[in-house]
Design a protein around this motif. Structure first.
Motif, PDB file in Angstrom:
ATOM      1  N   GLY A 191      14.338   7.922  -3.094  1.00  0.00           N
ATOM      2  CA  GLY A 191      13.055   7.971  -2.406  1.00  0.00           C
ATOM      3  C   GLY A 191      11.884   7.612  -3.279  1.00  0.00           C
ATOM      4  O   GLY A 191      12.019   6.907  -4.289  1.00  0.00           O
ATOM      5  N   ALA A 192      10.713   8.106  -2.888  1.00  0.00           N
ATOM      6  CA  ALA A 192       9.476   7.804  -3.606  1.00  0.00           C
ATOM      7  C   ALA A 192       8.457   8.889  -3.307  1.00  0.00           C
ATOM      8  O   ALA A 192       8.543   9.575  -2.288  1.00  0.00           O
ATOM      9  N   VAL A 193       7.481   9.016  -4.195  1.00  0.00           N
ATOM     10  CA  VAL A 193       6.360   9.939  -4.004  1.00  0.00           C
ATOM     11  C   VAL A 193       5.099   9.101  -3.824  1.00  0.00           C
ATOM     12  O   VAL A 193       4.812   8.217  -4.625  1.00  0.00           O
ATOM     13  N   GLY A 194       4.347   9.384  -2.754  1.00  0.00           N
ATOM     14  CA  GLY A 194       3.098   8.669  -2.521  1.00  0.00           C
ATOM     15  C   GLY A 194       3.220   7.496  -1.586  1.00  0.00           C
ATOM     16  O   GLY A 194       2.259   6.757  -1.387  1.00  0.00           O
ATOM     17  N   LEU A 195       4.389   7.307  -0.979  1.00  0.00           N
ATOM     18  CA  LEU A 195       4.600   6.122  -0.145  1.00  0.00           C
ATOM     19  C   LEU A 195       3.783   6.166   1.145  1.00  0.00           C
ATOM     20  O   LEU A 195       3.655   5.161   1.840  1.00  0.00           O
ATOM     21  N   LEU A 196       3.204   7.342   1.458  1.00  0.00           N
ATOM     22  CA  LEU A 196       2.354   7.437   2.645  1.00  0.00           C
ATOM     23  C   LEU A 196       1.123   6.547   2.531  1.00  0.00           C
ATOM     24  O   LEU A 196       0.486   6.229   3.541  1.00  0.00           O
ATOM     25  N   THR A 197       0.798   6.125   1.321  1.00  0.00           N
ATOM     26  CA  THR A 197      -0.351   5.223   1.169  1.00  0.00           C
ATOM     27  C   THR A 197      -0.103   3.887   1.858  1.00  0.00           C
ATOM     28  O   THR A 197      -1.046   3.118   2.078  1.00  0.00           O
ATOM     29  N   ALA A 198       1.159   3.610   2.192  1.00  0.00           N
ATOM     30  CA  ALA A 198       1.462   2.385   2.940  1.00  0.00           C
ATOM     31  C   ALA A 198       0.789   2.408   4.311  1.00  0.00           C
ATOM     32  O   ALA A 198       0.563   1.360   4.920  1.00  0.00           O
ATOM     33  N   LEU A 199       0.453   3.606   4.794  1.00  0.00           N
ATOM     34  CA  LEU A 199      -0.208   3.743   6.084  1.00  0.00           C
ATOM     35  C   LEU A 199      -1.714   3.591   5.960  1.00  0.00           C
ATOM     36  O   LEU A 199      -2.428   3.589   6.959  1.00  0.00           O
ATOM     37  N   GLY A 200      -2.201   3.481   4.731  1.00  0.00           N
ATOM     38  CA  GLY A 200      -3.637   3.354   4.488  1.00  0.00           C
ATOM     39  C   GLY A 200      -4.097   4.388   3.477  1.00  0.00           C
ATOM     40  O   GLY A 200      -3.343   5.298   3.115  1.00  0.00           O
ATOM     41  N   PRO A 201      -5.313   4.255   2.967  1.00  0.00           N
ATOM     42  CA  PRO A 201      -5.834   5.217   1.995  1.00  0.00           C
ATOM     43  C   PRO A 201      -5.750   6.636   2.554  1.00  0.00           C
ATOM     44  O   PRO A 201      -6.190   6.905   3.670  1.00  0.00           O
ATOM     45  N   THR A 202      -5.157   7.534   1.792  1.00  0.00           N
ATOM     46  CA  THR A 202      -4.954   8.886   2.294  1.00  0.00           C
ATOM     47  C   THR A 202      -4.913   9.876   1.142  1.00  0.00           C
ATOM     48  O   THR A 202      -4.673   9.509  -0.010  1.00  0.00           O
ATOM     49  N   ARG A 203      -5.144  11.132   1.482  1.00  0.00           N
ATOM     50  CA  ARG A 203      -4.977  12.214   0.520  1.00  0.00           C
ATOM     51  C   ARG A 203      -3.601  12.839   0.724  1.00  0.00           C
ATOM     52  O   ARG A 203      -3.077  12.865   1.844  1.00  0.00           O
ATOM     53  N   ARG A 224      -1.733  -2.477  -5.824  1.00  0.00           N
ATOM     54  CA  ARG A 224      -0.687  -3.465  -6.110  1.00  0.00           C
ATOM     55  C   ARG A 224       0.425  -3.400  -5.068  1.00  0.00           C
ATOM     56  O   ARG A 224       0.961  -4.426  -4.641  1.00  0.00           O
ATOM     57  N   PHE A 225       0.762  -2.166  -4.660  1.00  0.00           N
ATOM     58  CA  PHE A 225       1.821  -2.010  -3.670  1.00  0.00           C
ATOM     59  C   PHE A 225       1.396  -2.600  -2.333  1.00  0.00           C
ATOM     60  O   PHE A 225       2.177  -3.299  -1.679  1.00  0.00           O
ATOM     61  N   HIS A 226       0.144  -2.348  -1.913  1.00  0.00           N
ATOM     62  CA  HIS A 226      -0.336  -2.882  -0.638  1.00  0.00           C
ATOM     63  C   HIS A 226      -0.360  -4.402  -0.643  1.00  0.00           C
ATOM     64  O   HIS A 226      -0.042  -5.044   0.371  1.00  0.00           O
ATOM     65  N   ALA A 227      -0.732  -4.991  -1.788  1.00  0.00           N
ATOM     66  CA  ALA A 227      -0.767  -6.449  -1.882  1.00  0.00           C
ATOM     67  C   ALA A 227       0.632  -7.030  -1.669  1.00  0.00           C
ATOM     68  O   ALA A 227       0.806  -8.046  -0.982  1.00  0.00           O
ATOM     69  N   ALA A 228       1.639  -6.387  -2.253  1.00  0.00           N
ATOM     70  CA  ALA A 228       3.019  -6.850  -2.068  1.00  0.00           C
ATOM     71  C   ALA A 228       3.491  -6.590  -0.637  1.00  0.00           C
ATOM     72  O   ALA A 228       4.200  -7.415  -0.041  1.00  0.00           O
ATOM     73  N   LEU A 229       3.078  -5.457  -0.075  1.00  0.00           N
ATOM     74  CA  LEU A 229       3.498  -5.089   1.274  1.00  0.00           C
ATOM     75  C   LEU A 229       3.041  -6.127   2.301  1.00  0.00           C
ATOM     76  O   LEU A 229       3.766  -6.441   3.256  1.00  0.00           O
ATOM     77  N   GLU A 230       1.865  -6.685   2.102  1.00  0.00           N
ATOM     78  CA  GLU A 230       1.336  -7.680   3.031  1.00  0.00           C
ATOM     79  C   GLU A 230       2.132  -8.983   3.004  1.00  0.00           C
ATOM     80  O   GLU A 230       2.056  -9.779   3.941  1.00  0.00           O
ATOM     81  N   ARG A 231       2.899  -9.187   1.949  1.00  0.00           N
ATOM     82  CA  ARG A 231       3.649 -10.436   1.792  1.00  0.00           C
ATOM     83  C   ARG A 231       5.152 -10.268   1.995  1.00  0.00           C
ATOM     84  O   ARG A 231       5.895 -11.240   1.881  1.00  0.00           O
ATOM     85  N   SER A 232       5.597  -9.045   2.291  1.00  0.00           N
ATOM     86  CA  SER A 232       7.037  -8.806   2.314  1.00  0.00           C
ATOM     87  C   SER A 232       7.460  -7.987   3.525  1.00  0.00           C
ATOM     88  O   SER A 232       7.127  -6.803   3.638  1.00  0.00           O
ATOM     89  N   ALA A 233       8.209  -8.615   4.429  1.00  0.00           N
ATOM     90  CA  ALA A 233       8.768  -7.892   5.571  1.00  0.00           C
ATOM     91  C   ALA A 233       9.817  -6.887   5.103  1.00  0.00           C
ATOM     92  O   ALA A 233       9.961  -5.804   5.677  1.00  0.00           O
ATOM     93  N   ALA A 234      10.564  -7.227   4.054  1.00  0.00           N
ATOM     94  CA  ALA A 234      11.594  -6.325   3.538  1.00  0.00           C
ATOM     95  C   ALA A 234      10.973  -5.053   2.980  1.00  0.00           C
ATOM     96  O   ALA A 234      11.512  -3.954   3.148  1.00  0.00           O
ATOM     97  N   LEU A 235       9.833  -5.176   2.317  1.00  0.00           N
ATOM     98  CA  LEU A 235       9.165  -4.003   1.761  1.00  0.00           C
ATOM     99  C   LEU A 235       8.655  -3.095   2.885  1.00  0.00           C
ATOM    100  O   LEU A 235       8.719  -1.870   2.781  1.00  0.00           O
ATOM    101  N   ALA A 236       8.183  -3.690   3.966  1.00  0.00           N
ATOM    102  CA  ALA A 236       7.760  -2.901   5.124  1.00  0.00           C
ATOM    103  C   ALA A 236       8.936  -2.134   5.712  1.00  0.00           C
ATOM    104  O   ALA A 236       8.814  -0.970   6.109  1.00  0.00           O
ATOM    105  N   THR A 237      10.106  -2.779   5.735  1.00  0.00           N
ATOM    106  CA  THR A 237      11.303  -2.106   6.220  1.00  0.00           C
ATOM    107  C   THR A 237      11.689  -0.969   5.293  1.00  0.00           C
ATOM    108  O   THR A 237      12.137   0.092   5.740  1.00  0.00           O
ATOM    109  N   THR A 238      11.506  -1.142   4.001  1.00  0.00           N
ATOM    110  CA  THR A 238      11.790  -0.091   3.029  1.00  0.00           C
ATOM    111  C   THR A 238      10.939   1.145   3.301  1.00  0.00           C
ATOM    112  O   THR A 238      11.419   2.277   3.234  1.00  0.00           O
ATOM    113  N   VAL A 239       9.660   0.931   3.578  1.00  0.00           N
ATOM    114  CA  VAL A 239       8.765   2.046   3.891  1.00  0.00           C
ATOM    115  C   VAL A 239       9.263   2.786   5.133  1.00  0.00           C
ATOM    116  O   VAL A 239       9.282   4.024   5.169  1.00  0.00           O
ATOM    117  N   GLN A 240       9.691   2.043   6.148  1.00  0.00           N
ATOM    118  CA  GLN A 240      10.208   2.667   7.360  1.00  0.00           C
ATOM    119  C   GLN A 240      11.465   3.482   7.070  1.00  0.00           C
ATOM    120  O   GLN A 240      11.641   4.598   7.584  1.00  0.00           O
TER     121      GLN A 240
END
Length: 264
Positions: free
Chosen positions: A77-89, A109-125
């Motif tokens: 897993g990962a810690v902090g991956l909720l930031t994929a949903l937008g800036p959050t506390r 940096r993660f958001h920049a990669a997320l915008e370019r990668s469908a696979a990374l979006a699937t990883t977050v899901q």
């Protein structure tokens, strides 16, 4: 799988090489020291951490000062991956309970990669589904099962995340109290009961030596059910899905392990 061997974190290892290359130059390898707080409840998430080893507890803190663990995260897993949903506390506090290492990256940096990668979006899901599954099972287990069964379940989950580290878990009574949401006096009684059943071989200060086979007998059915469901989510089927995801970046795979040295 060569990338899994080099990376260490199952989520990152599942990425196709071209998608992983979007993250690789910005990942920093760090030590996860025992009892280190990665983020506190209510704080902005400054970095995402992808554990390669060790175990991190997600802790819910109540206004009266009581705490209880809601999930344990390891190299699946990962810690902090909720930031994929937008800036959050952070809604919870993340504390290292078993020392290890992690790969960290900034949210930007993660958001920049997320915008370019469908696979990374699937990883977050995939991770979100796995985390929700764990949190839901923990909530049900806390309501329905004995303290002894719940402690056995937590110990097994943590042991699963300590691959190749033997049967001694570096856990204090304070940590066990936090995992269970009970007082330390209750922990003392529960540990004694597990020793009587020989599920625990010894409980030296800050260390628990387990007998895994007997511990599995004591644990409630939640352990096996939760483990199967989470493993199915973060499974080879998910890996194949990620590799089948359409690439949107055209980046070549990284030629070698690209991360910085472990921070001291």
């Amino acid at each position: 799988m060569e990338q899994a061997t080099r990376v260490g974190n199952r989520l990152l290892a599942a990425l196709p090489p071209a998608d992983f290359a979007l993250l690789a130059p910005h990942l920093r390898k760090v030590e996860l020291r025992h009892d280190a707080v990665l983020v506190r409840s209510g704080d902005r998430i400054e970095h995402l951490s992808f554990p390669c080893s060790g175990a991190i507890a997600l802790i819910m803190e109540l206004p009266n000062g009581q705490t209880a663990a809601t999930a344990v995260i390891g190299n699946d897993g990962a810690v902090g991956l909720l930031t994929a949903l937008g800036p959050t506390r952070s809604p919870m506090t993340a504390v290292v309970r078993v020392a290890g290492t992690a790969l960290q990256i900034s949210p930007a940096r993660f958001h920049a990669a997320l915008e370019r990668s469908a696979a990374l979006a699937t990883t977050v899901q995939i991770f979100t589904r796995a985390l929700m599954t764990q949190v839901q099972h923990v909530a049900a287990c806390n309501a329905l099962h004995s303290v002894e069964a719940r402690l056995a379940r937590w110990l097994l989950h943590i042991h699963d995340r300590m691959e190749g580290c033997g049967d001694v878990l570096p856990l204090t009574q304070e940590t066990l109290s936090e995992l269970l949401g009970v007082r330390r006096t209750t922990v003392t009684h529960v540990v004694s009961a597990l020793r009587a059943s020989r599920a625990l071989k010894s409980n030296r200060r800050g260390q628990l030596e387990i007998d895994r086979r007997r511990l599995e007998v004591v644990a409630c059915e939640c352990y096996k059910v939760m483990s199967r469901r989470i493993d199915r989510i973060v499974s080879q089927d998910a890996v194949r899905l990620l590799h089948a995801a359409p690439a949107r970046n055209g980046c070549p795979p990284p030629p070698e392990f690209p991360f910085a040295k472990t921070d001291s």
